[in-house]
Scaffold this active site. Structure first.
Site, PDB file in Angstrom:
ATOM      1  N   TYR A 207       0.834  -1.211   0.000  1.00 54.79           N
ATOM      2  CA  TYR A 207       0.000   0.000   0.000  1.00 54.79           C
ATOM      3  C   TYR A 207       0.867   1.259   0.000  1.00 54.79           C
ATOM      4  O   TYR A 207       0.643   2.183  -0.789  1.00 54.79           O
ATOM      5  CB  TYR A 207      -0.916  -0.005   1.218  1.00 54.79           C
ATOM      6  CG  TYR A 207      -1.762   1.243   1.340  1.00 54.79           C
ATOM      7  CD1 TYR A 207      -2.749   1.530   0.409  1.00 54.79           C
ATOM      8  CD2 TYR A 207      -1.568   2.151   2.386  1.00 54.79           C
ATOM      9  CE1 TYR A 207      -3.526   2.679   0.509  1.00 54.79           C
ATOM     10  CE2 TYR A 207      -2.341   3.293   2.495  1.00 54.79           C
ATOM     11  CZ  TYR A 207      -3.319   3.554   1.557  1.00 54.79           C
ATOM     12  OH  TYR A 207      -4.076   4.701   1.646  1.00 54.79           O
ATOM     13  N   LYS A 211       1.275   4.384  -2.971  1.00 55.13           N
ATOM     14  CA  LYS A 211       1.047   5.805  -2.730  1.00 55.13           C
ATOM     15  C   LYS A 211       2.287   6.646  -3.027  1.00 55.13           C
ATOM     16  O   LYS A 211       2.177   7.792  -3.475  1.00 55.13           O
ATOM     17  CB  LYS A 211       0.576   6.010  -1.280  1.00 55.13           C
ATOM     18  CG  LYS A 211      -0.826   5.459  -1.018  1.00 55.13           C
ATOM     19  CD  LYS A 211      -1.849   6.095  -1.939  1.00 55.13           C
ATOM     20  CE  LYS A 211      -3.263   5.640  -1.679  1.00 55.13           C
ATOM     21  NZ  LYS A 211      -4.257   6.289  -2.567  1.00 55.13           N
ATOM     22  N   THR A 244     -13.527   6.258   6.240  1.00 56.69           N
ATOM     23  CA  THR A 244     -14.139   5.629   5.069  1.00 56.69           C
ATOM     24  C   THR A 244     -13.967   4.111   5.155  1.00 56.69           C
ATOM     25  O   THR A 244     -13.335   3.589   6.074  1.00 56.69           O
ATOM     26  CB  THR A 244     -13.480   6.117   3.762  1.00 56.69           C
ATOM     27  OG1 THR A 244     -12.143   5.586   3.676  1.00 56.69           O
ATOM     28  CG2 THR A 244     -13.425   7.634   3.703  1.00 56.69           C
TER      29      THR A 244
END
Length: 327
Positions: A207, A211, A244
């Protein structure tokens, strides 16, 4: 054994330390409030992952400004419902849904071809869609899931739409590309010889790498646009820690600990989307590219992101992986 521990535990520790720093910042600093933005009537935007969370809030706000917003996502019914809701609320602009699976290069190419066939301009491309900390899996094209969805799919999409973005921009009214990164990119390491993390998988490392790749991509593409005299600006944004569905893949203990903190310390999706909307529409950002934006301010990104040799190497490798045969 030590190598395995380093490959798995170090990315995990770096990622959670980044998260702690962000939470401490958010504890003592208010979320960014958007200034009054100019109307965007007649302009067209694509927002990937616009069916929920920050993507939905971004699409909603751009439509309120008068934009024609195309929500690109892989959930047809959810996407259509999101577009209907935005359309009903925002009479100034328009909202519609188009199917896009960023983990499939075939789908990305089909989306780009379909959009181009409509003859529309494209003034804003928001590369928002993403996933976080999913278990190890590969896409239909054989790529690690984080790398494919968060970065490589957006790399291909952007390049396929770049000619439309160039034609749509002009001096004093540039087209804009907004890439969604995060503070986790500071913990990222680009493994050029193992971008798919097959040697020793870490969802945290994968991850963070994806990014960081987005920030490297942002800076290299802006250099290209500037060198060619194109009226296109490219920026990366960091929304902070936002409540989220991205956090659904946290460990059970981490999810349990997150719940009481989320309502107090996390940003809402609308607050998180504010920096994306700012990059996409603010007058202050006209003609301003190569920025890493956080909480309404330009910030220094990770030192590795300014490595021009790494930027070029990643761009070349990404072209090879997506079949874009150009340097």
């Amino acid at each position: 054994m030590l190598t395995v521990l380093q490959a798995v535990l170090l990315p995990l520790l770096r990622l959670y330390l980044c998260g702690i720093r962000v939470l401490i910042y958010q504890m003592f600093n208010k979320s960014f409030t958007l200034p009054v933005l100019p109307k965007q009537n007649g302009r067209v935007a694509i927002v990937t992952g616009g069916t929920r969370g920050m993507g939905y809030e971004t699409a909603r706000h751009l439509a309120r400004l008068g934009m024609r917003v195309i929500i690109a996502g892989n959930e047809r019914e959810e996407g259509k419902a999101a577009a209907r809701t935005i359309q009903a609320e925002c009479r100034e602009g328009k909202a519609e849904f188009m199917f896009l699976d960023l983990t499939s290069q075939k789908s990305v190419r089909h989306f780009a071809e379909t959009f181009k066939s409509r003859g529309l301009p494209l003034h804003v491309l928001v590369n928002n869609a993403g996933t976080m900390l999913v278990p190890e899996r590969q896409t239909e094209d054989g790529f690690e899931f984080h790398f494919a969805l968060n970065y490589l799919g957006h790399f291909l999409l952007t390049n396929l739409l770049l000619d439309v973005l160039k034609r749509s921009g002009r001096a004093g009214c540039c087209s804009r590309i907004v890439n969604m990164s995060s503070a986790t990119h500071y913990a990222g390491v680009i493994h050029m010889d193992d971008l798919n993390r097959r040697a020793c998988y870490s969802s945290h490392g994968a991850y963070a790498q994806s990014k960081l790749a987005l920030v490297l991509f942002t800076y290299y593409l802006q250099e290209q646009m500037t060198a060619s005299g194109s009226s296109v600006i490219v920026n990366a944004v960091d929304p902070g820690m936002v409540d989220t569905a991205l956090y659904d893949n946290l460990w059970s203990l981490a999810r349990a600990l997150k719940k009481p903190f989320a309502k107090i310390l996390f940003r809402t999706p609308a607050e998180g989307a504010a920096i994306t909307v700012y990059a996409a529409a603010a007058s202050e950002m006209e003609g301003v590219g190569s920025c890493y934006l956080y909480n309404g301010q330009k910030r220094q990104s990770a030192s590795a992101s300014y490595d021009t040799e790494l930027q070029a190497d990643l761009w070349k490798k990404s072209c090879q992986l997506t079949g874009l045969h150009k340097a």
